[in-house]
Design a protein around this motif. Structure first.
Motif, PDB file in Angstrom:
ATOM      1  N   CYS A 138      38.642  36.221  36.132  1.00  8.98           N
ATOM      2  CA  CYS A 138      38.006  37.357  35.465  1.00  8.98           C
ATOM      3  C   CYS A 138      39.042  38.119  34.651  1.00  8.98           C
ATOM      4  O   CYS A 138      40.234  37.891  34.780  1.00  8.98           O
ATOM      5  CB  CYS A 138      37.333  38.283  36.476  1.00  8.98           C
ATOM      6  SG  CYS A 138      38.429  38.939  37.737  1.00  8.98           S
ATOM      7  N   ARG A 139      38.570  39.049  33.832  1.00  8.38           N
ATOM      8  CA  ARG A 139      39.442  39.938  33.059  1.00  8.38           C
ATOM      9  C   ARG A 139      39.321  41.344  33.659  1.00  8.38           C
ATOM     10  O   ARG A 139      38.219  41.854  33.825  1.00  8.38           O
ATOM     11  CB  ARG A 139      39.031  39.971  31.594  1.00  8.38           C
ATOM     12  CG  ARG A 139      39.920  40.866  30.732  1.00  8.38           C
ATOM     13  CD  ARG A 139      39.458  40.921  29.281  1.00  8.38           C
ATOM     14  NE  ARG A 139      39.079  39.639  28.744  1.00  8.38           N
ATOM     15  CZ  ARG A 139      39.896  38.720  28.232  1.00  8.38           C
ATOM     16  NH1 ARG A 139      41.189  38.963  28.203  1.00  8.38           N
ATOM     17  NH2 ARG A 139      39.430  37.586  27.769  1.00  8.38           N
ATOM     18  N   VAL A 168      43.896  38.714  32.353  1.00 11.26           N
ATOM     19  CA  VAL A 168      42.989  37.692  32.885  1.00 11.26           C
ATOM     20  C   VAL A 168      43.653  37.140  34.137  1.00 11.26           C
ATOM     21  O   VAL A 168      44.812  36.713  34.107  1.00 11.26           O
ATOM     22  CB  VAL A 168      42.730  36.571  31.862  1.00 11.26           C
ATOM     23  CG1 VAL A 168      41.917  35.451  32.482  1.00 11.26           C
ATOM     24  CG2 VAL A 168      42.019  37.134  30.639  1.00 11.26           C
ATOM     25  N   VAL A 169      42.928  37.189  35.252  1.00 13.42           N
ATOM     26  CA  VAL A 169      43.464  36.706  36.524  1.00 13.42           C
ATOM     27  C   VAL A 169      42.706  35.468  36.971  1.00 13.42           C
ATOM     28  O   VAL A 169      41.546  35.272  36.617  1.00 13.42           O
ATOM     29  CB  VAL A 169      43.398  37.794  37.622  1.00 13.42           C
ATOM     30  CG1 VAL A 169      44.265  38.972  37.243  1.00 13.42           C
ATOM     31  CG2 VAL A 169      41.985  38.251  37.881  1.00 13.42           C
ATOM     32  N   ARG A 170      43.375  34.638  37.739  1.00 17.48           N
ATOM     33  CA  ARG A 170      42.735  33.430  38.274  1.00 17.48           C
ATOM     34  C   ARG A 170      42.295  33.697  39.711  1.00 17.48           C
ATOM     35  O   ARG A 170      42.782  34.619  40.366  1.00 17.48           O
ATOM     36  CB  ARG A 170      43.674  32.239  38.178  1.00 17.48           C
ATOM     37  CG  ARG A 170      44.899  32.357  39.024  1.00 17.48           C
ATOM     38  CD  ARG A 170      45.908  31.231  38.771  1.00 17.48           C
ATOM     39  NE  ARG A 170      47.026  31.320  39.668  1.00 17.48           N
ATOM     40  CZ  ARG A 170      47.985  32.228  39.602  1.00 17.48           C
ATOM     41  NH1 ARG A 170      47.975  33.156  38.684  1.00 17.48           N
ATOM     42  NH2 ARG A 170      48.981  32.230  40.477  1.00 17.48           N
ATOM     43  N   GLU A 204      37.350  47.436  37.842  1.00 18.24           N
ATOM     44  CA  GLU A 204      36.187  46.922  37.134  1.00 18.24           C
ATOM     45  C   GLU A 204      36.649  45.656  36.422  1.00 18.24           C
ATOM     46  O   GLU A 204      37.733  45.639  35.813  1.00 18.24           O
ATOM     47  CB  GLU A 204      35.650  47.936  36.137  1.00 18.24           C
ATOM     48  CG  GLU A 204      35.052  49.154  36.801  1.00 18.24           C
ATOM     49  CD  GLU A 204      34.551  50.213  35.816  1.00 18.24           C
ATOM     50  OE1 GLU A 204      34.730  50.040  34.589  1.00 18.24           O
ATOM     51  OE2 GLU A 204      34.014  51.208  36.292  1.00 18.24           O
ATOM     52  N   VAL A 205      35.850  44.591  36.512  1.00 13.78           N
ATOM     53  CA  VAL A 205      36.224  43.307  35.934  1.00 13.78           C
ATOM     54  C   VAL A 205      35.064  42.710  35.153  1.00 13.78           C
ATOM     55  O   VAL A 205      33.905  43.037  35.406  1.00 13.78           O
ATOM     56  CB  VAL A 205      36.700  42.310  37.016  1.00 13.78           C
ATOM     57  CG1 VAL A 205      37.951  42.811  37.723  1.00 13.78           C
ATOM     58  CG2 VAL A 205      35.617  42.020  38.034  1.00 13.78           C
ATOM     59  N   ASP A 206      35.410  41.841  34.204  1.00 16.55           N
ATOM     60  CA  ASP A 206      34.418  41.121  33.408  1.00 16.55           C
ATOM     61  C   ASP A 206      34.661  39.642  33.550  1.00 16.55           C
ATOM     62  O   ASP A 206      35.814  39.197  33.689  1.00 16.55           O
ATOM     63  CB  ASP A 206      34.538  41.507  31.930  1.00 16.55           C
ATOM     64  CG  ASP A 206      34.257  42.979  31.669  1.00 16.55           C
ATOM     65  OD1 ASP A 206      33.191  43.451  32.105  1.00 16.55           O
ATOM     66  OD2 ASP A 206      35.096  43.647  31.044  1.00 16.55           O
ATOM     67  N   ASP A 207      33.590  38.849  33.503  1.00 15.25           N
ATOM     68  CA  ASP A 207      33.743  37.403  33.502  1.00 15.25           C
ATOM     69  C   ASP A 207      34.403  36.971  32.205  1.00 15.25           C
ATOM     70  O   ASP A 207      34.278  37.619  31.175  1.00 15.25           O
ATOM     71  CB  ASP A 207      32.379  36.721  33.646  1.00 15.25           C
ATOM     72  CG  ASP A 207      31.782  36.946  35.029  1.00 15.25           C
ATOM     73  OD1 ASP A 207      32.554  37.102  35.993  1.00 15.25           O
ATOM     74  OD2 ASP A 207      30.538  36.965  35.135  1.00 15.25           O
TER      75      ASP A 207
END
Length: 79
Positions: free
Chosen positions: A54-55, A29-31, A75-78
């Motif tokens: 996001c992750r 998980v990034v800020r 590819e990222v997810d909320d």
């Protein structure tokens, strides 16, 4: 799911130096504003930063891969 796409052509790196750990791994998980990779253009390193929290679900490139403008890197997810 959404993607992080290259804004410039160059060489992609997942870590700041060969002996360093990668900035992120799948599941991280990034800020917003966090560095998640680098693109080298003519010996200049440009940080790729997350534009929101996001992750990271998938990393599509390895160290040293060439990247083109608009190519999907992550590819990222909320969260």
């Amino acid at each position: 799911m959404s993607t992080v796409d290259a804004q410039m052509p160059g060489v992609f790196y997942r870590r700041p130096s060969p002996e360093s750990d990668p900035y992120i791994e799948p599941g991280t998980v990034v800020r917003s504003g966090q560095t998640i990779g680098l693109i080298e253009v003519m010996k200049t390193f440009n940080e790729i930063k997350a534009d929101r929290e996001c992750r990271v679900s998938k990393i599509l490139l390895d160290d040293g891969d060439e990247v083109d403008i608009g190519q999907t890197m992550f590819e990222v997810d909320d969260v």
